[in-house]
Design an enzyme around this catalytic site. Structure first.
Site, mmCIF file in Angstrom:
data_model
loop_
_atom_site.group_PDB
_atom_site.id
_atom_site.type_symbol
_atom_site.label_atom_id
_atom_site.label_comp_id
_atom_site.label_asym_id
_atom_site.label_seq_id
_atom_site.Cartn_x
_atom_site.Cartn_y
_atom_site.Cartn_z
ATOM 1 N N ALA A 231 -14.218 -71.146 -68.846
ATOM 2 C CA ALA A 231 -14.514 -71.699 -67.183
ATOM 3 C C ALA A 231 -14.027 -73.231 -67.504
ATOM 4 O O ALA A 231 -15.091 -73.894 -66.837
ATOM 5 C CB ALA A 231 -15.717 -71.407 -66.778
ATOM 6 N N SER B 262 -8.049 -67.732 -67.906
ATOM 7 C CA SER B 262 -8.100 -66.316 -67.241
ATOM 8 C C SER B 262 -6.902 -65.938 -66.646
ATOM 9 O O SER B 262 -6.767 -65.213 -65.718
ATOM 10 C CB SER B 262 -9.312 -66.306 -66.222
ATOM 11 O OG SER B 262 -10.483 -66.515 -66.716
ATOM 12 N N GLY C 237 -12.284 -63.598 -66.866
ATOM 13 C CA GLY C 237 -12.976 -64.023 -68.224
ATOM 14 C C GLY C 237 -13.936 -65.082 -67.741
ATOM 15 O O GLY C 237 -15.149 -65.379 -68.274
ATOM 16 N N GLU C 238 -13.473 -65.865 -66.943
ATOM 17 C CA GLU C 238 -14.269 -67.268 -66.725
ATOM 18 C C GLU C 238 -15.159 -67.334 -65.565
ATOM 19 O O GLU C 238 -15.942 -68.469 -65.545
ATOM 20 C CB GLU C 238 -13.233 -68.494 -66.818
ATOM 21 C CG GLU C 238 -12.583 -68.642 -68.196
ATOM 22 C CD GLU C 238 -11.540 -69.476 -68.356
ATOM 23 O OE1 GLU C 238 -11.496 -70.485 -69.083
ATOM 24 O OE2 GLU C 238 -10.180 -69.191 -67.869
ATOM 25 N N MET C 239 -14.721 -66.582 -64.459
ATOM 26 C CA MET C 239 -15.308 -66.622 -63.430
ATOM 27 C C MET C 239 -17.240 -66.343 -63.644
ATOM 28 O O MET C 239 -17.706 -67.049 -63.282
ATOM 29 C CB MET C 239 -15.082 -65.633 -62.323
ATOM 30 C CG MET C 239 -15.890 -65.165 -61.168
ATOM 31 S SD MET C 239 -17.328 -64.128 -61.447
ATOM 32 C CE MET C 239 -16.584 -62.511 -61.492
#
Length: 959
Positions: free
Chosen positions: A563, A733, A912-914
């Site tokens: 993120a 992501s 993946g980063e949310m």
């Protein structure tokens, strides 16, 4: 006789004495000889070659090395050989089950998604075996207590799935439910898109047969030497006058001690390219030295002086101790407050600063509407607040390692933890004096990254060791060194002004932010941009100004962390939203909902900053908030019921958005090849542990549905610059979106070639007979769509206004946290977390669930414990605040929204980063809801909560 007495017959050699013991290891009797002070882990791995037991922290803090010794679980890394009784019985992961005869526990871990990178999996399975041997019907809390007692750590999963696996394994062993038949799962002929199909590698991770870099070490040819990068411990800023390696070169076992002089001799520039990529930067990105030069400076703890190449690690480290460095200590800038002072010493004397700050080397500006200064001043409600985010450590369980050699074609080959194999190839090439085409980078199986391995950390040292010594080399630093030397998340200092009218509608926003990126510029422009791109991103407003600076310091070099940039950004703006809501006298949930972005598909949006004035491809947040509201209300009700004077409970909310492609122009390639047995996929969808193989197969299998191929007919060749095309880094992501679309493009080309005039498809033999190509190249670019159906390639942000179209794909989240605060200790604990997320159509639910729960867990750690202040103290998991199982709630709930993305592969976006963009803010907002204490600097350790509470009492806002 006197002469004989001078030379005793039984002279003990200079080597250590050894102890022989009789053991039963995994049911096999063995006689084992070892040094008394050797650890049991060393005996198991190095001598018995049972590499399923992993070497992690090496100080008893992670549990990846746990084995069962005489019926009890022990941490083998701190159990000395002399403590092991003769005739002991030892069970390692290899004694639990094998890939073709899986134990019920291993099956349960596979099907519940309890395995991601898999590095901790053998330790957890060993501990589960011991638990269920003694307690066949444990509760979830008893299992959590057990893992806590045994110091089991996982950085990927968030632990919930591991407890799910324990419960399922217990039920199978009791006979309460049947064992799953995973062989059918891996041989299915149906599409696996949108299913919970386990990743194929999970079978090997669960049995300890999945080899990571340090496992490879024990299986390399004997010609491989050990390479050790020597640094001056404790020195962050100093001018180096002389480097003397003469004594070290004489040490036993030394082949070569390489310094910057060896790079120069190979015509290398001794620099790593930092990919600055913007006109506003005052550096060209080449300031990052590979090796410290005489007459130049050490600029951070960890700058490398020399690389020692020797026959063993022991000899390499001993020789390193003999290196002498004459240096002049310089003032150290250890945080952004020091670095931005007008009179601060310059980290780079030849790089000027910005706006009176000698270490500010980049300036990014964002503007929308009018200058809000007067608007804010005249608004009914206004706030002015300063916030700071921590230098979050990645805390992977596998230390940095890798090896180098020349392959059969003479390519300089680097096998490392790289999640950016082509990027690393180009970043180090000029620096080491080797053309990119002569460098081959291969990703090893890895025990997680979470982004730090988008940066070259050991690739250049491995290349230098090979070039200078002429010997293939293996390199591994220990976990303490890994924690001290590898990059971390950049701290942000943020000054935010925000205002709303009498009805609580946003009127104006201002922000200045300073990014502490350490002593290297690598990828810092994208990071600095994030604070402008996602500043109050979910909300509608007309007037804003923002100015961001990137600042040199002598603290830890910073690189990507999951993120990238958004946790810092949302820490600022989502905390400010909460403060402004309270100022308006409006519930924070209501305040967010009434200020949500006004959106229409494919149109510009002059009222919001998201992103840079343009609407996202979809905007599901209004519906997500509607779904989250009754959950929020129920959590608020529960918190009120639970609260006492001794323990207060509160509920916090945050909203967050993140991108799913690289900032600006982005592209990816992927190939598909028809084989006699099925197809092979070639790309560089690097695997941090998130599931690149099953992601690739799931996407290709869906695209090739007309061929009716089984899952086991798909093979992958991933992340090798010699064999696979450049798909870009596994970052931002972007992989499911960018590599996914490239996979679909290659599959469509294959189908077109195989299609006969009657609509049926040629077989492999028919393709060969007709001399048709078998391999097809897929390609895609990140694009945004227009209302007329046309698309435009993504572009970067203007340096003065921030206007641009950097992202074609996004992810959305509403985060809800319930937190307790012990009012005696001021320790906060997250009791429940609900994540409403939208990542488009989901390829694989096991993968997405694992990514989201794991991201939430890292967000909770970011909020409450994780930090990296002083390398001399913050160098192990305990001092850095690693979130163990009792630090993370078992009550984590995911609510999936699946709004199809118009340009995404089968409607997908990234994931993946949310889940790490906003959880920490919800947690700290919950602390305020519980106590009235407003946290402005994370982590919210007890001392900061106490101080904030005392301040709240003084101003009459404590609860």
């Amino acid at each position: 006789m006197a002469e004989e007495e001078k030379t005793p017959r039984n002279k003990i050699s200079e080597f250590a004495q050894f102890t022989v013991k009789h053991l039963t290891v995994n049911g096999i009797p063995r006689r084992v000889i070892a040094k008394p002070d050797a650890t049991l882990l060393t005996v198991i791995r190095d001598q018995l070659k049972l590499t399923g037991t992993k070497r992690g922290c090496n100080c008893g803090q992670c549990g990846v090395c746990n084995v069962i010794l005489n019926g009890k679980v022990v941490r083998s890394c701190i159990t000395r050989w002399k403590m092991v009784e003769d005739f002991s019985d030892i069970i390692t992961i290899e004694g639990i089950g094998t890939p073709d005869r899986l134990h019920a526990i291993q099956l349960a871990f596979i099907v519940t998604g309890a395995i991601q990178c898999g590095f901790c999996t053998p330790g957890f399975i060993i501990c589960t075996k011991s638990l269920l041997d003694h307690n066949p019907n444990p509760t979830r809390e008893e299992a959590r207590d057990w893992f806590s007692k045994l110091w089991m750590a996982c950085r990927c999963t968030g632990y919930k799935q591991i407890i799910d696996a324990v419960m399922k394994a217990a039920a199978i062993l009791r006979g309460d439910e049947p064992a799953p038949d995973i062989s059918k799962m891996f041989k299915t002929g149906d599409s696996i898109w949108g299913t919970a199909t386990p990743r194929p590698s999970s079978v090997f991770k669960a049995t300890g047969t999945f080899d990571y870099g340090d496992d490879d070490r024990l299986k390399l040819p004997e010609e491989f030497a050990f390479a050790y990068p020597y640094v001056l411990e404790g020195v962050r800023h100093a001018r180096v006058n002389k480097i003397d390696i003469s004594e070290a070169e004489k040490c036993e076992g030394v082949y070569k001690i390489a310094t910057y002089k060896d790079i120069k001799a190979n015509h290398g520039t001794n620099r790593i390219y930092g990919q600055v990529g913007c006109a506003s930067a005052l550096t060209n990105g080449w300031e990052h030295r590979i090796m410290v030069e005489e007459g130049d400076k050490i600029r951070q703890w960890g700058d490398c002086i020399a690389v020692v190449v020797a026959d063993t690690e022991t000899h390499a480290r001993a020789a390193a101790e003999k290196i002498k460095v004459d240096y002049e200590q310089l003032p150290e800038l250890t945080d952004v407050y020091m670095a931005k002072k007008p009179d601060a010493v310059q980290v780079y004397e030849d790089i000027p600063g910005y706006d009176g700050m000698p270490n500010a080397w980049n300036k990014r500006c964002y503007a929308k509407g009018q200058d809000p200064t007067d608007i804010i001043a005249k608004s009914a409600h206004k706030i002015d607040v300063e916030l700071y985010s921590s230098r979050q450590p990645h805390m992977v369980l596998e230390a940095d390692c890798g090896y180098s050699y020349y392959d059969q074609d003479g390519l300089l080959t680097l096998a490392t933890k790289s999640v950016a194999v082509y990027r690393h190839q180009s970043q180090i090439a000029r620096g080491i004096g080797v053309a990119p085409s002569r460098i081959r980078v291969i990703q090893n199986n890895m025990g997680a990254s979470f982004g730090y391995k988008t940066a070259p950390t050991n690739e250049h040292y491995l290349a230098l060791a090979l070039i200078a010594s002429g010997r293939p080399c293996y390199m591994r630093i220990n976990m303490k060194e890994h924690n001290q030397r590898t990059p971390k998340r950049s701290p942000f200092l943020m000054h935010i002004e925000a205002a709303a009218d009498e009805k609580g509608k946003l009127t104006g926003l201002k922000q200045t932010w300073w990014v502490d990126h350490g002593s290297c510029s690598e990828s810092a422009n994208d990071l600095t941009n994030k604070a402008g791109q996602f500043f109050f991103a979910p909300y509608a407003y007309e007037n804003m100004r923002g100015t961001g600076y990137t600042v040199w310091t002598n603290h830890r070099w910073s690189a990507a962390f999951r993120a990238y940039g958004s946790p810092q950004t949302y820490w600022g703006c989502e905390t400010a939203m909460d403060i402004l809501a309270n100022e308006c006298g409006i519930d924070p949930f209501d305040f967010r909902e009434q200020n949500l972005l006004e959106w229409a598909p494919f149109t510009t949006n002059p009222r919001g900053q998201f992103p840079s004035g343009y609407a996202p491809e979809v905007f599901p947040l209004p519906e997500m908030m509607k779904k989250a509201r009754p959950i929020y209300e129920e959590m608020k009700k529960k918190a009120a019921e639970l609260s006492t004077d001794e323990v207060k409970y509160g509920v916090g909310v945050s909203c967050s958005i993140y991108n799913s492609n690289d900032d600006g122009a982005d592209e990816a390639k992927s190939d598909i090849e028809l084989t006699k047995d099925g197809v092979t996929i070639y790309n560089t969808w690097e695997d941090h542990g998130q599931g690149a193989v099953v992601g690739s197969i799931g996407t290709a299998m869906e695209a090739l549905k007309p061929l009716h191929l089984r899952m086991d007919q798909f093979k992958t060749v991933l992340s090798d610059t010699k064999l696979a095309p450049n798909s870009g880094a596994a970052a931002a992501s972007r992989s499911q979106v960018m590599v996914g679309n490239a996979i679909i493009d290659s599959c469509n080309k294959l189908l077109d070639a195989m299609r006969k005039p009657d609509g049926s498809f040629r077989t492999y033999d028919e393709m060969v007979a007709e001399n048709l190509p078998l391999r097809y190249n897929g390609y895609t670019q990140a694009r945004v769509a227009h209302p007329d159906g046309t698309t435009e390639v993504c572009s970067g942000n203007d340096k003065d206004t921030g206007i641009g179209r950097p992202f074609g794909f996004h992810m959305f989240a509403v985060n809800l946290a319930m937190v307790s605060v012990n009012m005696k200790t001021y320790k906060a604990h997250c009791e429940k977390f609900v994540l409403c997320g939208d990542v488009g159509k989901i390829n694989n639910y096991l993968i997405v669930d694992g990514q989201q729960i794991g991201g939430v867990a890292q967000g909770i750690g970011f909020a409450l414990s994780e930090d990296f202040l002083d390398e001399s103290k913050y160098n192990n998991f305990v001092t850095m605040g690693f979130p163990y199982i009792k630090d993370i709630p078992d009550d984590i709930e995911l609510i999936h929204f699946e709004t199809p993305r118009p340009l995404g592969p089968f409607g997908a976006s990234g994931t993946g980063e949310m889940p790490l963009s906003g959880p920490h803010v919800a947690v700290c907002n919950a602390i305020h809801d519980a106590t009235g204490a407003r946290i402005l600097r994370i982590p919210a350790i007890p001392q900061r909560i106490r101080e904030a509470y005392e301040l709240a009492k003084k101003v009459g806002k404590a609860k």
